[in-house]
Design an enzyme around this catalytic site. Structure first.
Site, PDB file in Angstrom:
ATOM      1  N   HIS A   1       2.320  -4.366  -1.366  1.00 52.49           N
ATOM      2  CA  HIS A   1       2.626  -3.826  -0.022  1.00 52.49           C
ATOM      3  C   HIS A   1       1.445  -3.072   0.584  1.00 52.49           C
ATOM      4  CE1 HIS A   1       3.360   0.405  -1.237  1.00 52.49           C
ATOM      5  NE2 HIS A   1       3.954  -0.101  -2.323  1.00 52.49           N
TER       6      HIS A   1
ATOM      7  N   ASP B   1       1.830   1.798  11.335  1.00 50.17           N
ATOM      8  CA  ASP B   1       1.848   2.157   9.911  1.00 50.17           C
ATOM      9  C   ASP B   1       0.913   3.352   9.690  1.00 50.17           C
ATOM     10  OD1 ASP B   1       1.834   1.978   7.031  1.00 50.17           O
ATOM     11  OD2 ASP B   1       1.959  -0.212   7.146  1.00 50.17           O
TER      12      ASP B   1
ATOM     13  N   ASP C   1       6.184  -0.204   9.996  1.00 53.95           N
ATOM     14  CA  ASP C   1       6.438   0.497   8.725  1.00 53.95           C
ATOM     15  C   ASP C   1       7.011   1.863   9.084  1.00 53.95           C
ATOM     16  OD1 ASP C   1       6.104   2.069   6.361  1.00 53.95           O
ATOM     17  OD2 ASP C   1       4.436   0.788   5.709  1.00 53.95           O
TER      18      ASP C   1
ATOM     19  N   HIS D   1      -0.630   3.334   6.977  1.00 51.21           N
ATOM     20  CA  HIS D   1      -1.594   2.630   6.116  1.00 51.21           C
ATOM     21  C   HIS D   1      -2.065   1.345   6.790  1.00 51.21           C
ATOM     22  CE1 HIS D   1       1.491   4.731   3.623  1.00 51.21           C
ATOM     23  NE2 HIS D   1       0.416   5.212   3.006  1.00 51.21           N
TER      24      HIS D   1
ATOM     25  N   GLU E   1      10.055  -0.658   4.677  1.00 53.01           N
ATOM     26  CA  GLU E   1       9.825   0.554   3.863  1.00 53.01           C
ATOM     27  C   GLU E   1      10.889   1.630   4.068  1.00 53.01           C
ATOM     28  OE1 GLU E   1       7.593   0.582   1.469  1.00 53.01           O
ATOM     29  OE2 GLU E   1       5.986  -0.815   2.029  1.00 53.01           O
TER      30      GLU E   1
ATOM     31  N   HIS F   1       6.515  -3.617   2.583  1.00 53.06           N
ATOM     32  CA  HIS F   1       5.710  -4.277   3.611  1.00 53.06           C
ATOM     33  C   HIS F   1       5.046  -5.564   3.138  1.00 53.06           C
ATOM     34  CE1 HIS F   1       3.932  -2.831   7.701  1.00 53.06           C
ATOM     35  NE2 HIS F   1       4.418  -4.047   7.775  1.00 53.06           N
TER      36      HIS F   1
ATOM     37  N   ASP G   1      -2.806  -1.452   4.976  1.00 50.94           N
ATOM     38  CA  ASP G   1      -2.241  -2.580   4.204  1.00 50.94           C
ATOM     39  C   ASP G   1      -3.156  -3.794   4.224  1.00 50.94           C
ATOM     40  OD1 ASP G   1      -0.161  -0.812   3.906  1.00 50.94           O
ATOM     41  OD2 ASP G   1       1.337  -2.009   4.973  1.00 50.94           O
TER      42      ASP G   1
ATOM     43  N   ASP H   1       7.028   4.454   7.599  1.00 50.60           N
ATOM     44  CA  ASP H   1       6.172   5.587   7.227  1.00 50.60           C
ATOM     45  C   ASP H   1       5.114   5.919   8.287  1.00 50.60           C
ATOM     46  OD1 ASP H   1       3.740   4.121   6.710  1.00 50.60           O
ATOM     47  OD2 ASP H   1       4.261   3.849   4.607  1.00 50.60           O
TER      48      ASP H   1
HETATM   49  C1  DIR Z   1      -2.864   2.186  -0.720  1.00 54.79           C
HETATM   50  C2  DIR Z   1      -1.576   2.782  -0.217  1.00 54.79           C
HETATM   51  N1  DIR Z   1      -3.775   1.947   0.364  1.00 54.79           N
HETATM   52  C3  DIR Z   1      -2.587   0.871  -1.467  1.00 54.79           C
HETATM   53  N2  DIR Z   1      -0.975   1.896   0.679  1.00 54.79           N
HETATM   54  C4  DIR Z   1       0.320   1.855   1.001  1.00 54.79           C
HETATM   55  O1  DIR Z   1      -1.732   0.897  -2.336  1.00 54.79           O
HETATM   56  O2  DIR Z   1      -3.225  -0.126  -1.176  1.00 54.79           O
HETATM   57  N3  DIR Z   1       0.737   0.981   1.790  1.00 54.79           N
HETATM   58  N4  DIR Z   1       1.182   2.713   0.514  1.00 54.79           N
HETATM   59  O3  DIR Z   1       1.930   0.849   2.270  1.00 54.79           O
HETATM   60 MN    MN Z   2       2.949  -0.700   5.417  1.00 51.80          MN
HETATM   61 MN    MN Z   3       2.744   2.489   5.169  1.00 49.10          MN
HETATM   62 MN    MN Z   4       3.690   0.493   1.769  1.00 44.60          MN
END
Ligand code: DIR
Ligand code: MN
Ligand code: MN
Ligand code: MN
Length: 287
Positions: A109, A92, A200, A94, A245, A69, A96, A202
């Site tokens: 990401h 998403d 995303d 998350h 992703e 991402h 991000d 996910d």
């Molecule tokens: C977590 C996980 N907040 C980070 N985030 C992810 O790494 O900043 N984002 N997996 O895609």
């Molecule tokens: Mn993402």
């Molecule tokens: Mn994500």
């Molecule tokens: Mn990610």
């Protein structure tokens, strides 16, 4: 991922493949603080931004297939260069939106939004190969859908900037139809702004899309995921789409690759007008 292109062609879309981008491998890409591979990611995103601008200047809806991402930095940057009034729908698990200084992992990401938002500009340190990146969206021009794994620092930023979010709790309480209605009420005023959908994979539940780097239990069902694309498609405002992703290497079994890729294909098709009720050619006649 050529499967998408073939299926879109079969479904009657005019598809032009702008090809794959080749990213340099940089051997001495030392971390910036905890942030990993800043030069490689900065340079790759410059290429993405230039490519998206080319597609938009040719007058097409842009589809960017990732990759992780972090590529949304270049994709939204390039899109905003051509359509400064764009709105972002970020689907998403998350947010991000970590800055390089709040990130618990150093993964870019988990940070793309922070580089793009005007209001966070002063919080972003100068990183190698990132100097070309200028904030291009306002906090009020973003809607999140599907959140369920948000760091405390990210949660503070979301609240502090008043960013519109529909976490999985809102998906549960309102239902996906109301979530999409409210999303579009929020982003479209009298002026019909172009939409950048950053999806995303996910966001979907891992039972539907397991082949991804950071799966989180309790996600969107396949039907909710598809509904988002159908709903945004019928606005006629989808101007660029990231589908990111999807990572076959994260699959535990061969089947998981297919489930995830099929879900991704169906999301892209939903963005381009495939509807579950079926359809027929305008000039069709019963033989
Ligand atoms: C977590 C996980 N907040 C980070 N985030 C992810 O790494 O900043 N984002 N997996 O895609
Ligand atoms: Mn993402
Ligand atoms: Mn994500
Ligand atoms: Mn990610």
């Amino acid at each position: 991922m050529y499967e998408e292109i073939i299926k879109l062609s079969l479904s009657g879309c005019a598809v032009k493949d702008y090809g794959n981008l080749k990213f340099e491998d940089l051997p001495d890409d030392e971390p910036f603080g905890s942030t990993k591979r800043p030069r490689a990611v900065g340079l790759a995103n410059k290429q993405v931004a230039d490519a998206v601008q080319r597609v938009k200047n040719d007058g097409h809806t842009c589809v960017m297939l990732g990759g992780d991402h972090s590529l949304a930095i270049g994709s939204i940057h390039g899109h905003a260069a051509c359509r400064p009034e764009l709105k972002v729908v970020w689907v998403d698990a998350h947010a991000d939106i970590n800055t390089p200084l709040t990130s618990p992992t150093g993964n870019i990401h988990g940070q793309p939004m922070s580089y793009l938002i005007h209001e966070l500009c002063a919080k972003i340190p100068h990183m190698p190969s990132f100097s070309w990146i200028k904030p291009c969206i306002a906090a009020k021009d973003i809607v999140y859908i599907g959140l369920r794994d948000v760091d405390p620092e990210e949660h503070y930023i979301l609240k502090h900037l008043g960013i519109k979010t529909f976490s999985m709790t809102e998906v549960d309480s309102l239902g996906i139809a109301k979530v999409m209605e409210q999303t579009c009420d929020y982003i479209s005023s009298k002026i019909k702004n172009p939409i950048h959908l950053s999806y995303d994979i996910d966001a979907l539940d891992p039972s539907v899309a397991p082949a991804t780097g950071t799966p989180v239990i309790g996600g969107l069902t396949y039907r909710e995921g598809i509904y988002i694309t159908e709903y945004l498609c019928q606005t006629g405002l989808l101007s660029a789409i990231d589908l990111v992703e999807v990572n076959p290497k994260q699959a535990k079994r061969e089947e998981e690759v297919h489930w995830t890729a099929n879900a991704a294909v169906d999301l892209v098709l939903g963005c381009f007008g495939r509807v579950r009720e079926g359809s027929h050619a305008a000039d069709y006649k019963i033989p």
